[in-house]
Design a protein around this motif. Structure first.
Motif, short mmCIF file in Angstrom:
data_model
loop_
_atom_site.label_atom_id
_atom_site.label_comp_id
_atom_site.label_asym_id
_atom_site.label_seq_id
_atom_site.Cartn_x
_atom_site.Cartn_y
_atom_site.Cartn_z
N LEU A 124 2.27 2.40 -0.21
CA LEU A 124 1.34 2.38 -1.33
C LEU A 124 1.30 3.70 -2.09
CD1 LEU A 124 -1.67 0.47 0.30
CD2 LEU A 124 0.27 -0.45 -0.99
N ARG A 125 2.03 4.69 -1.61
CA ARG A 125 2.09 6.01 -2.24
C ARG A 125 0.71 6.64 -2.36
NH1 ARG A 125 6.44 4.99 -7.19
NH2 ARG A 125 7.87 3.66 -6.02
N LEU A 126 -0.05 6.50 -1.31
CA LEU A 126 -1.39 7.10 -1.24
C LEU A 126 -1.40 8.17 -0.16
CD1 LEU A 126 -3.55 3.86 -1.48
CD2 LEU A 126 -3.14 5.51 -3.30
N LYS A 127 -2.33 9.11 -0.29
CA LYS A 127 -2.39 10.24 0.63
C LYS A 127 -3.69 10.24 1.41
CE LYS A 127 -1.81 15.27 0.78
NZ LYS A 127 -1.64 16.52 -0.03
N VAL A 128 -3.60 10.47 2.72
CA VAL A 128 -4.78 10.57 3.57
C VAL A 128 -5.35 11.98 3.45
CG1 VAL A 128 -5.62 10.54 5.95
CG2 VAL A 128 -3.99 8.80 5.18
N ASN A 129 -6.66 12.06 3.27
CA ASN A 129 -7.34 13.35 3.22
C ASN A 129 -7.52 13.85 4.65
OD1 ASN A 129 -9.18 15.51 3.03
ND2 ASN A 129 -10.12 14.64 1.20
N GLU A 130 -6.67 14.78 5.07
CA GLU A 130 -6.65 15.22 6.46
C GLU A 130 -7.95 15.92 6.86
OE1 GLU A 130 -4.40 14.24 8.37
OE2 GLU A 130 -2.84 13.58 6.97
N SER A 131 -8.57 16.62 5.93
CA SER A 131 -9.79 17.37 6.28
C SER A 131 -10.99 16.46 6.49
CB SER A 131 -10.11 18.39 5.18
OG SER A 131 -10.41 17.74 3.95
N LYS A 132 -10.96 15.25 5.93
CA LYS A 132 -12.10 14.34 6.06
C LYS A 132 -11.81 13.15 6.96
CE LYS A 132 -14.19 15.40 1.58
NZ LYS A 132 -14.70 14.85 0.30
N SER A 133 -10.57 13.02 7.44
CA SER A 133 -10.20 11.93 8.35
C SER A 133 -10.17 12.46 9.78
CB SER A 133 -8.84 11.36 7.96
OG SER A 133 -8.86 10.88 6.63
N ALA A 134 -10.47 11.58 10.73
CA ALA A 134 -10.51 12.03 12.12
C ALA A 134 -10.53 10.84 13.07
CB ALA A 134 -11.74 12.91 12.37
N VAL A 135 -10.16 11.13 14.34
CA VAL A 135 -10.35 10.19 15.43
C VAL A 135 -11.48 10.75 16.27
CG1 VAL A 135 -9.32 9.12 17.47
CG2 VAL A 135 -7.93 9.53 15.42
N ALA A 136 -12.57 10.01 16.38
CA ALA A 136 -13.76 10.55 17.05
C ALA A 136 -14.64 9.41 17.57
CB ALA A 136 -14.55 11.43 16.09
#
Length: 473
Positions: free
Chosen positions: A311-323
């Motif tokens: 989809l040519r989309l980017k994950v926001n690493e600073s706001k995404s998490a496994v928790a």
């Protein structure tokens, strides 16, 4: 001898046939209407709505423009635009002026739509503060473009929405944020107590137009409609008096944007379903629930790869998490730990509530306590309507108590001098000794707002009579 229909070349290489008489075919009386009842959601269950998972056939989609321009659809579009109100676009036309504009110009607009020559105007750039900091960019279309978008939305949504995933809840008829939160809670209570919280970086600003148009072209064959939607995407944006091009993104602010975003992200939903994941998506906010942190990290990597490549989309690493769910927020809510996870108001939402109450109760505003409580009432009722869905009423009682304390603090400041404070306390039923002691206290207003004297003088019932609502229903 009858005149032959004109032919016009379309953007996608097709030949568009338009009868000269067609421009007079859809005369519409754009009279003032009273606001009607919102359409009811379909009565069929979610299962029947989503039974057809394959891409919609293109059959009967080559005359969507004519369907959008039908009198009934246009009247409903006008009603919706008027009900939603909103700011003017770059031409300065207000919503109130729209009916008169349409009465004078509809014949021309209808011909442009039917011939594929309608050209949307650039959107007006507006930036609003985001709850978590920073700003969100909005693109405000002209009211005429909003009207056309709404008419198109009504035609496309009834075709596309039933084909979307049952785990998608954002901006869909009959679906809500509360349903999404309840579904997430169901997963947690079933033992999937790790969450893969995925935030898409500036999603609405970075949607790839070619990828999106490719998905749209799979569903409809009306080339005029494809050209119109492409026109809205590429209409440009006016910022600081200058018009710039829009090569990517679906600007938030137009009626069509949420449907297009759901169409693009439906591909993510289908991929998650294919992999057997338990997930909930609300617009660009997607949570996937798993049983271990290790599984969560594996899922995060796989989804990141899919979004980037497909989809040519980017994950926001600073706001995404496994928790753990208790450590994350979803649509303003969080969850308590334990087997029977309960819905609670997320700490960020609590702080935003307090910030808003502080703004409304600033002493420097110079308004009466009655007017202040009137403004508080409107905000608190709306807030309660959404966050009253929580299952931890203790926080609601605490916020209610904290709000009353703010008001006691303001009144104590307004009374200022010791003599005035003593008189006010005595008139409100406080004993002479306690009134004298409190009026001469060296403690600050915030500490005094929780004192026995002010609790007696300004009880909960006093604020209730002025209209301050309860947060606990």
């Amino acid at each position: 001898m009858a005149r032959r229909p004109e032919r016009q070349e379309g953007e996608y290489g097709e030949r568009l046939e338009v009868d000269e008489r067609q421009k007079n075919q859809h005369e519409l009386a754009f009279e003032e209407e009273t606001r009607g009842e919102a359409p009811r959601p379909p009565q069929e269950g979610i299962e029947s709505m989503t039974a057809e998972l394959s891409t919609e056939s293109q059959a009967n989609t080559d005359r969507l423009i004519e369907e959008a321009c039908e009198k009934g659809n246009l009247k409903e579009a006008l009603r919706r635009v008027k009900a939603n109100a909103g700011a003017a676009g770059i031409d300065g036309m207000s919503v109130k002026e729209l009916p008169g504009y349409l009465r004078e110009n509809w014949s021309r607009l209808n011909e442009q739509l039917c011939t594929g020559t309608y050209k949307p105007q650039p959107v007006r750039r507006v930036e609003i503060p985001k709850a978590g900091g920073g700003t969100r960019k909005l693109g405000i279309p002209t009211v005429a473009d909003r009207f056309v978008q709404q008419a198109v939305l009504q035609v496309l949504q009834k075709r596309w929405d039933p084909t979307f995933s049952e785990y998608s809840y954002g901006f869909r008829p009959g679906r809500s944020a509360h349903q999404a939160v309840a579904k997430a809670q169901e997963y947690i209570q079933a033992g999937h107590d790790w969450v893969v919280d995925i935030d898409l970086e500036k999603f609405f600003d970075r949607v790839n137009h070619d990828v999106l148009m490719g998905r749209i072209a799979r569903r409809i064959s009306d080339k005029r409609m494809l050209k119109l939607i492409r026109g809205f995407l590429n209409s440009g944006v006016m910022e600081n008096g200058l018009v710039g091009s829009t090569e990517e993104g679906t600007p938030q602010g137009g009626p069509l944007s949420p449907l297009l975003s759901n169409l693009l992200l439906d591909e993510l939903d289908r991929e998650l379903e294919r992999r057997g994941h338990r997930f909930v998506r609300y617009a660009d906010d997607c949570n996937i629930y798993v049983k271990s942190e290790r599984a969560g990290q594996r899922v995060m990597e796989g989804v990141r790869r899919f979004l980037t490549r497909k989809l040519r989309l980017k994950v926001n690493e600073s706001k995404s998490a496994v928790a753990r769910p208790k450590d994350r927020k979803f649509l303003g809510f969080s969850f308590t730990s334990g087997e029977m996870a309960r819905r609670c108001v997320a700490p960020q939402a609590v702080e935003r509530f307090k910030e808003r109450i502080r703004e409304l109760t600033r002493r420097t505003r110079g308004i009466s306590i009655e007017r202040m409580i009137g403004e508080l009432r409107r905000y608190m009722i709306g807030w309660r309507g959404y966050f009253g869905f929580c299952e931890t009423p203790g926080i609601l009682r605490d916020l209610e108590s904290w709000t009353r304390r703010r008001l006691r603090c303001i009144l104590w400041k307004q009374w200022k001098r010791g003599k005035v404070r003593f008189r006010e306390l005595r008139q409100r039923g406080v004993g002479k000794n306690l009134a004298a002691q409190s009026a001469g206290s060296v403690h600050g207003p915030w500490r005094m707002s929780n004192s026995p004297a002010l609790t007696i003088a300004l009880p909960n019932a006093f604020f209730a009579t002025l209209g301050l609502p309860s947060l606990v229903t």
